[in-house]
Write a protein that holds these residues in place. Structure first.
Motif, short mmCIF file in Angstrom:
data_model
loop_
_atom_site.label_atom_id
_atom_site.label_comp_id
_atom_site.label_asym_id
_atom_site.label_seq_id
_atom_site.Cartn_x
_atom_site.Cartn_y
_atom_site.Cartn_z
N ALA A 134 0.84 -1.20 0.00
CA ALA A 134 0.00 0.00 0.00
C ALA A 134 0.88 1.26 0.00
O ALA A 134 0.56 2.24 -0.67
CB ALA A 134 -0.93 -0.01 1.22
N GLY A 135 1.98 1.23 0.73
CA GLY A 135 2.90 2.37 0.76
C GLY A 135 3.50 2.63 -0.62
O GLY A 135 3.51 3.77 -1.10
N PHE A 136 3.98 1.57 -1.27
CA PHE A 136 4.53 1.72 -2.63
C PHE A 136 3.46 2.28 -3.57
O PHE A 136 3.72 3.18 -4.36
CB PHE A 136 5.02 0.35 -3.17
N ILE A 138 0.63 4.02 -2.94
CA ILE A 138 0.17 5.40 -2.70
C ILE A 138 1.24 6.40 -3.14
O ILE A 138 0.94 7.44 -3.72
CB ILE A 138 -0.26 5.59 -1.22
N VAL A 139 2.52 6.08 -2.92
CA VAL A 139 3.59 6.98 -3.35
C VAL A 139 3.66 7.02 -4.88
O VAL A 139 3.86 8.08 -5.47
CB VAL A 139 4.95 6.56 -2.74
N PHE A 140 3.42 5.88 -5.52
CA PHE A 140 3.41 5.85 -6.99
C PHE A 140 2.31 6.77 -7.52
O PHE A 140 2.54 7.60 -8.40
CB PHE A 140 3.20 4.42 -7.51
N MET A 142 0.76 9.26 -5.96
CA MET A 142 0.97 10.67 -5.62
C MET A 142 2.10 11.31 -6.43
O MET A 142 2.03 12.47 -6.80
CB MET A 142 1.27 10.82 -4.13
N ARG A 143 3.15 10.55 -6.70
CA ARG A 143 4.31 11.16 -7.36
C ARG A 143 4.32 11.00 -8.87
O ARG A 143 4.96 11.77 -9.57
CB ARG A 143 5.60 10.56 -6.79
N HIS A 144 3.64 9.96 -9.39
CA HIS A 144 3.78 9.68 -10.82
C HIS A 144 2.45 9.70 -11.57
O HIS A 144 2.45 9.70 -12.79
CB HIS A 144 4.48 8.34 -11.03
#
Lengths: 147, 146
Positions: A134-136, A138-140, A142-144
């Motif tokens: 889930a961390g990977f 959500i960061v994907f 938000m950032r990409h």
């Protein structure tokens, strides 16, 4: 995937990880308890209006130790480095999700991640894969995706 | 008293470990979670170092019936992999990825005087309290149904 060599700190991170392992080892062997932060702190919230004799002092002693760590670090090495890019609203939403999620999931990075995997617990492995995934994700996003 | 001193010391050791490891810096945590960007693999070394030490300790702990200080061993007994475990962990991971804080590092950063860490910890405590309220309500309802 490109490796971020500028921020890569294998030795400091390994040394920090070994300290986390030593703390977890000491806690289970000396005090007979799993070192899981969400469980230790969440237990205190469970005592509100329904105190459980003999179960509060150890939690508070542990949290006071954690709060002392940055003060000790400041005296020896300087301020604790922290860059927090998230806005206030995001920080509050994240805190709520972490609070509810770690209690439903019975643990976080310490209890499931370090202690659970060290115990070779399949339950903790499943939890760790879920929260890392889930961390990977959500960061994907938000950032990409919405960057 | 001996117990309280150990608990305080273990909390202190754990907090220093988190700082050295880089876990208390949300930008570093997010650098690890950003697989598709320029990826910082450092935090894999944190987990690796922790488990390296933990494996031996927990193997020893499983064989013991009392702790070194003479208390009971509180080893988890549940092996259930259910919706609560996975759903809760997914929510936690989403929150971790949003701000770069998980519970331990957030508390340490609160001690370092970071205002946003204070907001995070306050919200986390509210989240944990909400969980307790829902659990108690459900316990009352299921008790009433019998």
């Amino acid at each position: 995937m490109t490796i971020d060599w500028n921020h890569f700190t294998p030795w400091a991170s390994l040394a920090g990880g070994i300290l986390l392992g030593l703390a977890s080892a000491l806690f289970i062997l000396a005090n007979g308890r799993i070192l899981g932060i969400s469980g230790i702190v969440g237990g205190l919230m469970g005592h509100i209006g329904r105190p459980k004799a003999g179960d509060t002092g150890w939690r508070i002693a542990f949290v006071l130790g954690m709060l002392t760590a940055p003060v000790l670090y400041l005296l020896v090495a300087g301020p604790v480095p922290a860059t927090i890019d998230a806005g206030w609203g995001t920080v509050v939403l994240a805190g709520l999700l972490v609070g509810v999620g770690t209690r439903y999931g019975s643990g976080c990075t310490s209890g499931h991640g370090i202690c659970g995997l060290s115990r070779l617990s399949p339950r903790s492995l499943a939890a760790t894969l879920a929260f890392m995934g889930a961390g990977f994700a959500i960061v994907f996003v938000m950032r990409h995706v919405f960057a | 008293m001996q117990h309280r001193v150990t608990e305080f010391f273990v909390g202190l050791l754990f907090g220093v470990g988190l700082i050295l490891a880089g876990m208390t810096d949300p930008s570093k945590v997010l650098g690890f979670l950003d697989l598709a960007g320029t990826w910082d693999p450092s935090l894999a070394f944190v987990m690796g170092g922790g488990i390296l030490v933990g494996l031996g300790a927990f193997a020893m702990a499983k064989k013991r019936t009392t702790s070194f200080l003479g208390g009971a061993m509180h080893l988890p007994t549940s092996a259930v992999i259910d919706k609560r475990l996975i759903g809760g962990s997914l929510l936690f991971g989403a929150g971790w990825g949003l701000a770069g804080f998980c519970p331990g590092p957030a508390i340490v950063s609160l001690g370092a005087g970071q205002p946003k860490a204070a907001a995070f910890v306050a919200a986390m405590l509210v989240g944990m309290a909400v969980f307790e309220i829902i659990e108690r309500k459900q316990a009352r309802q299921s008790a009433g149904a019998h």
